[in-house]
Design a protein around this motif. Structure first.
Motif, PDB file in Angstrom:
ATOM      1  N   PHE A  56      10.472  35.260 116.489  1.00 39.90           N
ATOM      2  CA  PHE A  56      11.723  34.767 115.923  1.00 39.90           C
ATOM      3  C   PHE A  56      11.957  33.319 116.372  1.00 39.90           C
ATOM      4  O   PHE A  56      11.313  32.818 117.304  1.00 39.90           O
ATOM      5  CB  PHE A  56      12.918  35.607 116.409  1.00 39.90           C
ATOM      6  CG  PHE A  56      12.911  37.032 115.957  1.00 39.90           C
ATOM      7  CD1 PHE A  56      13.302  37.373 114.679  1.00 39.90           C
ATOM      8  CD2 PHE A  56      12.534  38.039 116.834  1.00 39.90           C
ATOM      9  CE1 PHE A  56      13.308  38.692 114.272  1.00 39.90           C
ATOM     10  CE2 PHE A  56      12.540  39.356 116.443  1.00 39.90           C
ATOM     11  CZ  PHE A  56      12.931  39.693 115.153  1.00 39.90           C
ATOM     12  N   CYS A  57      12.920  32.694 115.723  1.00 38.39           N
ATOM     13  CA  CYS A  57      13.441  31.421 116.226  1.00 38.39           C
ATOM     14  C   CYS A  57      14.374  31.741 117.399  1.00 38.39           C
ATOM     15  O   CYS A  57      14.636  32.908 117.696  1.00 38.39           O
ATOM     16  CB  CYS A  57      14.183  30.667 115.127  1.00 38.39           C
ATOM     17  SG  CYS A  57      15.662  31.529 114.529  1.00 38.39           S
ATOM     18  N   LEU A  58      14.890  30.734 118.054  1.00 33.03           N
ATOM     19  CA  LEU A  58      15.685  30.945 119.258  1.00 33.03           C
ATOM     20  C   LEU A  58      16.938  31.774 118.982  1.00 33.03           C
ATOM     21  O   LEU A  58      17.239  32.718 119.708  1.00 33.03           O
ATOM     22  CB  LEU A  58      16.077  29.591 119.867  1.00 33.03           C
ATOM     23  CG  LEU A  58      16.961  29.655 121.116  1.00 33.03           C
ATOM     24  CD1 LEU A  58      16.281  30.440 122.220  1.00 33.03           C
ATOM     25  CD2 LEU A  58      17.327  28.261 121.591  1.00 33.03           C
ATOM     26  N   ASP A  59      17.684  31.433 117.924  1.00 33.59           N
ATOM     27  CA  ASP A  59      18.934  32.147 117.646  1.00 33.59           C
ATOM     28  C   ASP A  59      18.677  33.607 117.328  1.00 33.59           C
ATOM     29  O   ASP A  59      19.388  34.507 117.799  1.00 33.59           O
ATOM     30  CB  ASP A  59      19.669  31.481 116.479  1.00 33.59           C
ATOM     31  CG  ASP A  59      20.211  30.112 116.859  1.00 33.59           C
ATOM     32  OD1 ASP A  59      20.348  29.860 118.074  1.00 33.59           O
ATOM     33  OD2 ASP A  59      20.475  29.299 115.954  1.00 33.59           O
ATOM     34  N   HIS A  60      17.652  33.885 116.546  1.00 32.95           N
ATOM     35  CA  HIS A  60      17.410  35.260 116.117  1.00 32.95           C
ATOM     36  C   HIS A  60      16.735  36.104 117.204  1.00 32.95           C
ATOM     37  O   HIS A  60      16.900  37.326 117.222  1.00 32.95           O
ATOM     38  CB  HIS A  60      16.592  35.270 114.824  1.00 32.95           C
ATOM     39  CG  HIS A  60      17.372  34.818 113.638  1.00 32.95           C
ATOM     40  ND1 HIS A  60      16.871  33.945 112.683  1.00 32.95           N
ATOM     41  CD2 HIS A  60      18.643  35.096 113.250  1.00 32.95           C
ATOM     42  CE1 HIS A  60      17.788  33.723 111.762  1.00 32.95           C
ATOM     43  NE2 HIS A  60      18.879  34.404 112.080  1.00 32.95           N
TER      44      HIS A  60
END
Length: 216
Positions: A56-60
């Motif tokens: 995932f990306c950082l937020d997800h």
């Protein structure tokens, strides 16, 4: 830059969405639906899929980790059983003293052979160097005499030594020695001097151990 500078009002900051890294061609894309950001963080897939990850990306990845539950779908009994097995690395265990060759857990008696068995006594054999003159011989199956008094293990010997006591010390002697040493080494008895704190800690640990095994 000063706030009264003519250039202050010209500063612009890109929106948060614009500053996040979009996935470049050939790079991994975030696994979250409708997200085209670069996947820079991995997260575990879950139970029975150890060693497998989702990216995932950082937020997800933060969102995924916040709701992650390794025991999802297991009832309380299954979770407790899993945690108990985890103490031994999920490997089979057996009770101490139980062997595969007998239900009683005792090794079968060896068969008597020539020169051995119930009638064999090594003291009657040749001993040109006198190695076995003072040896105490027991017939096969005979138990060794039980030592007098309580059994002293190495940990208990060490704890008694820390209190400057021998293995014959009574419970009253142990308690009295502990009180004497604790009072002598305490900072309040030494004008606030804390240089004996390590020794005091050893004294307390030794006493607590002897107390836990029933010596005092």
């Amino acid at each position: 830059m000063k706030t009264d500078s003519p250039y202050f009002d010209r500063i612009r900051v890109k929106p948060e969405d614009d500053r996040r890294a979009r996935a470049r061609p050939g790079t991994r894309v975030c696994a979250h639906p409708n997200c085209d950001l670069e996947a820079t963080h991995r997260a575990p897939l879950g139970r029975d899929r150890e060693g497998e990850f989702i990216w995932f990306c950082l937020d997800h990845v933060k969102e995924y980790n916040a709701s992650y539950n390794y025991f999802a779908g297991m009832n309380d009994a299954a979770v407790a059983a899993y945690q108990k097995d985890a103490l031994t690395g999920h490997r089979p265990t057996w009770s101490m003293g139980v062997n595969s060759w007998t239900k009683e857990g005792r090794r079968p008696e060896p068969r008597a052979s020539a020169g051995t068995g119930a009638g064999f006594d090594p003291r009657k054999g040749a001993d040109p160097f006198g190695l076995f003159e003072d040896a105490e011989w027991r017939q096969p199956g005979a138990r060794a005499p039980e030592p007098e008094g309580r059994m002293i293990r190495n940990a208990e010997r060490k704890a008694l030594s820390t209190l400057n006591l021998d293995i014959h010390a009574t419970a009253a002697e142990i308690k009295a020695r502990f009180k004497e040493l604790a009072k002598r080494l305490h900072p309040d008895s030494n004008g606030g001097d804390r240089s004996h704190e390590d020794k005091l800690r050893e004294i307390i640990q030794a006493y607590n151990y002897l107390k836990s095994v029933g010596f005092c």
